[in-house]
Design a protein around this motif. Sequence first.
Motif, PDB file in Angstrom:
ATOM      1  N   VAL A 289      -3.723 -51.402   1.510  1.00  9.98           N
ATOM      2  CA  VAL A 289      -3.545 -52.852   1.667  1.00  9.98           C
ATOM      3  C   VAL A 289      -4.592 -53.596   0.844  1.00  9.98           C
ATOM      4  O   VAL A 289      -4.294 -54.608   0.192  1.00  9.98           O
ATOM      5  CB  VAL A 289      -3.629 -53.260   3.153  1.00  9.98           C
ATOM      6  CG1 VAL A 289      -3.594 -54.782   3.302  1.00  9.98           C
ATOM      7  CG2 VAL A 289      -2.485 -52.633   3.946  1.00  9.98           C
ATOM      8  N   LYS A 290      -5.803 -53.091   0.847  1.00 12.97           N
ATOM      9  CA  LYS A 290      -6.890 -53.707   0.074  1.00 12.97           C
ATOM     10  C   LYS A 290      -6.558 -53.726  -1.418  1.00 12.97           C
ATOM     11  O   LYS A 290      -6.877 -54.680  -2.142  1.00 12.97           O
ATOM     12  CB  LYS A 290      -8.194 -52.939   0.318  1.00 12.97           C
ATOM     13  CG  LYS A 290      -9.399 -53.481  -0.428  1.00 12.97           C
ATOM     14  CD  LYS A 290     -10.616 -52.616  -0.167  1.00 12.97           C
ATOM     15  CE  LYS A 290     -11.805 -53.074  -1.011  1.00 12.97           C
ATOM     16  NZ  LYS A 290     -12.983 -52.183  -0.802  1.00 12.97           N
ATOM     17  N   ILE A 295       1.888 -54.125   1.415  1.00 12.39           N
ATOM     18  CA  ILE A 295       1.693 -55.552   1.726  1.00 12.39           C
ATOM     19  C   ILE A 295       1.017 -55.736   3.081  1.00 12.39           C
ATOM     20  O   ILE A 295       0.478 -56.808   3.373  1.00 12.39           O
ATOM     21  CB  ILE A 295       3.009 -56.344   1.693  1.00 12.39           C
ATOM     22  CG1 ILE A 295       4.011 -55.780   2.724  1.00 12.39           C
ATOM     23  CG2 ILE A 295       3.577 -56.395   0.316  1.00 12.39           C
ATOM     24  CD1 ILE A 295       5.123 -56.759   3.055  1.00 12.39           C
ATOM     25  N   GLY A 296       1.033 -54.693   3.908  1.00 12.96           N
ATOM     26  CA  GLY A 296       0.396 -54.810   5.212  1.00 12.96           C
ATOM     27  C   GLY A 296       0.669 -53.615   6.093  1.00 12.96           C
ATOM     28  O   GLY A 296       1.485 -52.747   5.778  1.00 12.96           O
ATOM     29  N   THR A 297      -0.048 -53.595   7.193  1.00 11.44           N
ATOM     30  CA  THR A 297       0.155 -52.573   8.214  1.00 11.44           C
ATOM     31  C   THR A 297      -0.119 -53.220   9.567  1.00 11.44           C
ATOM     32  O   THR A 297      -0.557 -54.378   9.646  1.00 11.44           O
ATOM     33  CB  THR A 297      -0.757 -51.356   7.978  1.00 11.44           C
ATOM     34  OG1 THR A 297      -0.467 -50.354   8.968  1.00 11.44           O
ATOM     35  CG2 THR A 297      -2.234 -51.715   8.090  1.00 11.44           C
ATOM     36  N   LYS A 340      -1.867 -57.477  13.342  1.00 11.87           N
ATOM     37  CA  LYS A 340      -1.357 -57.489  11.964  1.00 11.87           C
ATOM     38  C   LYS A 340      -2.514 -57.412  10.968  1.00 11.87           C
ATOM     39  O   LYS A 340      -3.531 -58.097  11.129  1.00 11.87           O
ATOM     40  CB  LYS A 340      -0.552 -58.765  11.707  1.00 11.87           C
ATOM     41  CG  LYS A 340       0.845 -58.750  12.255  1.00 11.87           C
ATOM     42  CD  LYS A 340       1.622 -59.985  11.840  1.00 11.87           C
ATOM     43  CE  LYS A 340       1.119 -61.236  12.535  1.00 11.87           C
ATOM     44  NZ  LYS A 340       1.965 -62.407  12.246  1.00 11.87           N
ATOM     45  N   ILE A 341      -2.314 -56.603   9.938  1.00 14.50           N
ATOM     46  CA  ILE A 341      -3.299 -56.497   8.867  1.00 14.50           C
ATOM     47  C   ILE A 341      -2.604 -56.742   7.536  1.00 14.50           C
ATOM     48  O   ILE A 341      -1.623 -56.072   7.201  1.00 14.50           O
ATOM     49  CB  ILE A 341      -3.968 -55.110   8.842  1.00 14.50           C
ATOM     50  CG1 ILE A 341      -4.661 -54.808  10.173  1.00 14.50           C
ATOM     51  CG2 ILE A 341      -4.984 -55.018   7.695  1.00 14.50           C
ATOM     52  CD1 ILE A 341      -5.266 -53.412  10.248  1.00 14.50           C
ATOM     53  N   THR A 342      -3.111 -57.712   6.783  1.00 14.32           N
ATOM     54  CA  THR A 342      -2.631 -57.988   5.439  1.00 14.32           C
ATOM     55  C   THR A 342      -3.841 -58.053   4.507  1.00 14.32           C
ATOM     56  O   THR A 342      -4.984 -57.864   4.951  1.00 14.32           O
ATOM     57  CB  THR A 342      -1.868 -59.324   5.381  1.00 14.32           C
ATOM     58  OG1 THR A 342      -2.766 -60.387   5.718  1.00 14.32           O
ATOM     59  CG2 THR A 342      -0.688 -59.334   6.347  1.00 14.32           C
ATOM     60  N   TYR A 343      -3.596 -58.352   3.254  1.00 14.22           N
ATOM     61  CA  TYR A 343      -4.695 -58.459   2.295  1.00 14.22           C
ATOM     62  C   TYR A 343      -5.723 -59.499   2.737  1.00 14.22           C
ATOM     63  O   TYR A 343      -6.921 -59.349   2.495  1.00 14.22           O
ATOM     64  CB  TYR A 343      -4.150 -58.815   0.905  1.00 14.22           C
ATOM     65  CG  TYR A 343      -5.228 -58.958  -0.133  1.00 14.22           C
ATOM     66  CD1 TYR A 343      -5.839 -57.840  -0.708  1.00 14.22           C
ATOM     67  CD2 TYR A 343      -5.653 -60.221  -0.548  1.00 14.22           C
ATOM     68  CE1 TYR A 343      -6.850 -57.973  -1.648  1.00 14.22           C
ATOM     69  CE2 TYR A 343      -6.652 -60.369  -1.493  1.00 14.22           C
ATOM     70  CZ  TYR A 343      -7.245 -59.235  -2.041  1.00 14.22           C
ATOM     71  OH  TYR A 343      -8.249 -59.383  -2.976  1.00 14.22           O
ATOM     72  N   ASP A 344      -5.265 -60.541   3.429  1.00 12.70           N
ATOM     73  CA  ASP A 344      -6.151 -61.641   3.826  1.00 12.70           C
ATOM     74  C   ASP A 344      -7.217 -61.220   4.833  1.00 12.70           C
ATOM     75  O   ASP A 344      -8.297 -61.818   4.878  1.00 12.70           O
ATOM     76  CB  ASP A 344      -5.337 -62.800   4.410  1.00 12.70           C
ATOM     77  CG  ASP A 344      -4.440 -63.446   3.368  1.00 12.70           C
ATOM     78  OD1 ASP A 344      -4.756 -63.337   2.162  1.00 12.70           O
ATOM     79  OD2 ASP A 344      -3.407 -64.042   3.751  1.00 12.70           O
TER      80      ASP A 344
END
Length: 354
Positions: A289-290, A295-297, A340-344
């Motif tokens: 993701v980084k 796009i996310g996990t 939720k985990i995204t790039y942000d």
Amino acid sequence: MKQSRKKIAGVIVVLLLSVCFYVGGKQFFKHQKSIDEVKHIKIGVSIYDEYDTYIAELMQEVSSLAKKKEMEEKIAITVDVQSAGGSQITQNDQIESFVDKNYNVVCVGLVDRTDASGVIDKAKSADIPIIFFNRELVNEDLERWDKIYYVGADAVQSGVMQGEIILEACKKNFESIDKNKDGILQYVIIEGEPGHQDALVRTEYSVKTVVNAGYTLQKLGNEIANWNKAQAITKMTSLLEKYGEEIEVVISNNDEMALGALEAIKNSNIESYPLVVGVDGVQGGLESVKKKEMIGTVYNDYRGQAKAIVEMAFALSLQQDFPEELNLIENKSIYLPYQKITYDNVQEYIRMLN
């Protein structure tokens, strides 16, 4: 004489109230053991497969927290972790061995969530409490005995959050995701085990969440990869050979399979990569993701689950009440929330888990 009788009755009431202390969902034990009475706690753990990355991280955390608890409480704690290698028969034998060795508690990540009877019968016959984890047994089995517990998460929530991650990406840049410009999201599914509750629910609700938001989806294909990266590489390669650039979204039931799908994509000839989303938040998934590959996990709180398992096992071994902060539902189950985990926000989780 009447005053004397009243005093006696009052004493009896106080005694009865002191005995009947089952309040607010707490456990009731006839005799709570002190630390001094128990010199050594033995916890037997049977996992369905040692090669599952998420389970491996969960077990590392359980062992680490048990050692910490041992130092804090000044009592020896042995955590014996054994892998059933995907065999329910082997797992039943492992529980029998734990029973023969007079372990205080057994913890079980079921091979087959629909076949918990062998595990339950063996532990119940020796009056050894069971903590099931990660793979939720059917409700009828959970209710078979008052010393059966479950620690895990709500699979529906993980599927919904996968869908929400896809929606967030679509809102930002649907035009680049919709490679063939037909206004439809063509997707493939990389599934866990056949019939596994988490696989079924994550698949259903990830898609349903996107559809309910007004998008049109078209499933090109699905492959079962049994939570395994190597299998996912093979299965995704097959899907790419069949559909290639048509694939716009890859929904994977866990991170390991998502990473396998990504590896297959990198090894293919396609120029425009599809969206890839996973579940678990394992180290490999976070790094992906980084790098903006996934796009996310969806973070499956293995630290929270490990803490719950250790605290429950400790309390059960001493026949004490569970700590109130565990928040058991009907004194039976604990569900840790997904995130939720995204790039942000991925950097926050990388820092937290290192």
